[in-house]
Design an enzyme around this catalytic site. Sequence first.
Site, PDB file in Angstrom:
ATOM      1  N   ASP A 369       0.844  -0.898   0.404  1.00 52.96           N
ATOM      2  CA  ASP A 369      -0.099   0.034   0.257  1.00 52.96           C
ATOM      3  C   ASP A 369       1.079   1.327  -0.666  1.00 52.96           C
ATOM      4  OD1 ASP A 369      -2.349   1.748   0.296  1.00 52.96           O
ATOM      5  OD2 ASP A 369      -1.738   1.983   2.427  1.00 52.96           O
ATOM      6  N   ASP A 563      -1.562  -0.807   5.622  1.00 58.05           N
ATOM      7  CA  ASP A 563      -1.747  -0.225   7.969  1.00 58.05           C
ATOM      8  C   ASP A 563      -2.832   0.246   7.882  1.00 58.05           C
ATOM      9  OD1 ASP A 563      -1.383   2.896   7.587  1.00 58.05           O
ATOM     10  OD2 ASP A 563      -1.994   2.250   5.947  1.00 58.05           O
ATOM     11  N   ASP A 567      -7.225  -1.475   3.901  1.00 62.75           N
ATOM     12  CA  ASP A 567      -6.224  -3.242   3.674  1.00 62.75           C
ATOM     13  C   ASP A 567      -6.971  -4.130   4.824  1.00 62.75           C
ATOM     14  OD1 ASP A 567      -4.754  -1.099   1.718  1.00 62.75           O
ATOM     15  OD2 ASP A 567      -3.634  -0.429   4.502  1.00 62.75           O
TER      16      ASP A 567
END
Length: 667
Positions: A369, A563, A567
């Site tokens: 990410d 995080d 996600d």
Amino acid sequence: MTDKKHCSCCCSTEKQYIESETKHVACTHDDAAHHHEHEEESLKHKLLLIASTILLLIGAVCIEKNCQLSTWQLLLVYLVPYLLIGHETLQEAAERVMHGNMFNEDFLMSVATIGALCIGFLPGADTEFPEAVFVMLFFQVGELFEGYAEGRSRKSISHLMNIRPDVANVWRNGQLVSVEPSTVKVGETIVVKPGEKVPLDGIVLSGTSALNTLALTGESVPRDLSVGDDIISGCINLTGVIKVQTTKSFGESTVSKIIHLVENANENKSRSESFISKFAHVYTPIVVLLALFLALVPPFFAVEGYVESFSLWLYRALIFLVVSCPCALVISVPLTFFGGIGGASRCGILIKGSDYMDKLAHLGTVVFDKTGTLTYGQFEVEAVHPNHFDAHQLLHLAAHVEHYTTHPIGIALRNAFPDEAHDGCLVTDVEEIAGQGIRAKVNGQIVCVGNTKLMDAIGAQWHDCHKVGTIIHIAVDGVYVGHIVVNDKIKEDSLSAIASLKRLGVEHVVMLTGDRKEVGELVAQRLSIDEYHAELLPTDKVDYVERLLTTKPQGKALAFVGDGINDAPVLKRADVGIAMGGMGSDAAIDAADVVLMDDKPYKIVRAIRIARRTIRIAQQNVWFAIGIKVAVLLLATVGLSNMWMAVMADVGVTVVAVLNAMRALRK
């Protein structure tokens, strides 16, 4: 020394070493202290037994050499040191046989040594009394080494249990009272004094201090703390008194989640552990049957007759039994993985099971990410491009207009010009225009700060910027005066982390982000990422990971690093989900298989290195133990080995394997 009942049964899956260890780790402080005292007492007791047995064995050998005693009399002499050192093993073997669990290490050792004591009474056979005592003696020496290694392994991960707070000082009814942390509610105010552990997660209301986060992150440098900062439980307050408003209950706090991870670290066993467990369950009965075959069948084909050759083949079968104990495998392999997990935890890397060690060691694809993972998720001013004004004036005006906003971009502008509140300027008529920006009067001038829609609405002739990022345009009294480029700050170690991953053999590094395509492209270029996809929804990330999973090389694993709460689905879907634990969301931490406690991407590199080193040590132990045992078993079958070699092939190999496993404890 760990209680033998927990650890010596090499062939019982329900009493695997690692299960007993996690139970020890999960104990309270009082239980831990009591257990530590018990270990020391057991160690002293074991050393005393070994020393006494050695003296008695030397005395028995001297008596045998200098006195003419019958076989029965010699047996009585040697029984004294034998029973002294072996009574626990004999008792344990008897208890397990009564419970239907014959095939364990204690049983094999008991049968082999009792057989050695009895073999001297067969026609034409030599007495093996010293060998019987020595086998049992060396077996206890081996357990002494195992206990030492197990204690070291337990300490390597039980340091995390020291983060458990004993008490919370909370304001109630105008008084400061000390209570159990579990009784503190969300929103209450707690006081943390210097030297105390932070009991619950929260936000600092007053005071400044420095935090020792070593137990959580593995970093020895204290973290400075001031009003408005988030604080996580488990850290130690070093300097000032601070007041904290709790944001989570004790059960949901960081310290509780970490303790839960430690207590359940054995739930996901590695392929190596699972194989060894199944192997021992099948292997031990087979070698017992082979030993019986070796003792009973070959004498039928002996030239000198069955009775005359039976003692020879029985001796070989006893050697076969001693060598066949799978202790070196069943103890050292779980110990290696548990040590690796402990060593990783001291680096601020929490691995939820040894199965993920296997996957970390074979990563072929790593998917990141962007926001909060490779970048801080905090905007900062990257460039100021003024028209008519200088850069200082432009920042000055923008910071004044954004003074009251909580938007991340407004915070970035204020941080770039921190003294705007003390320069005497008068700011009035602040108006936020949804989807466009903010308008306000600064010293009587109308200042507009926002996007191109706001500029078009007031008729300002704006122009675009050659830089990639979020462009904040500024106009004064309808005249365009410039723009400011704001970007999410890339973490300092992101570039080195990705470069190191590629050096470690990770073939494919991908970035998935919900941000604009231009921003995603810029970050991907700066970090030398192989592939990126931008403007994604959470479901889009799952779809991309699904595609990558279908195209990954055979035998390689895929990790996703994230995080945010969005996600969590993709963290679950990946082979290995890695969450940023320091500032990551609870959902991401719960869904992940590996948690990085300080949000540093480079910790992924360290996790891979620790995993590969742990796997390598486990493989060394497996091949070393199997190789030595097979060699001595073959020698025993053809009569080229004796009981001393058998002892070295079992207990000696176990000691070496356990000592080798201890290398996994190092950071």
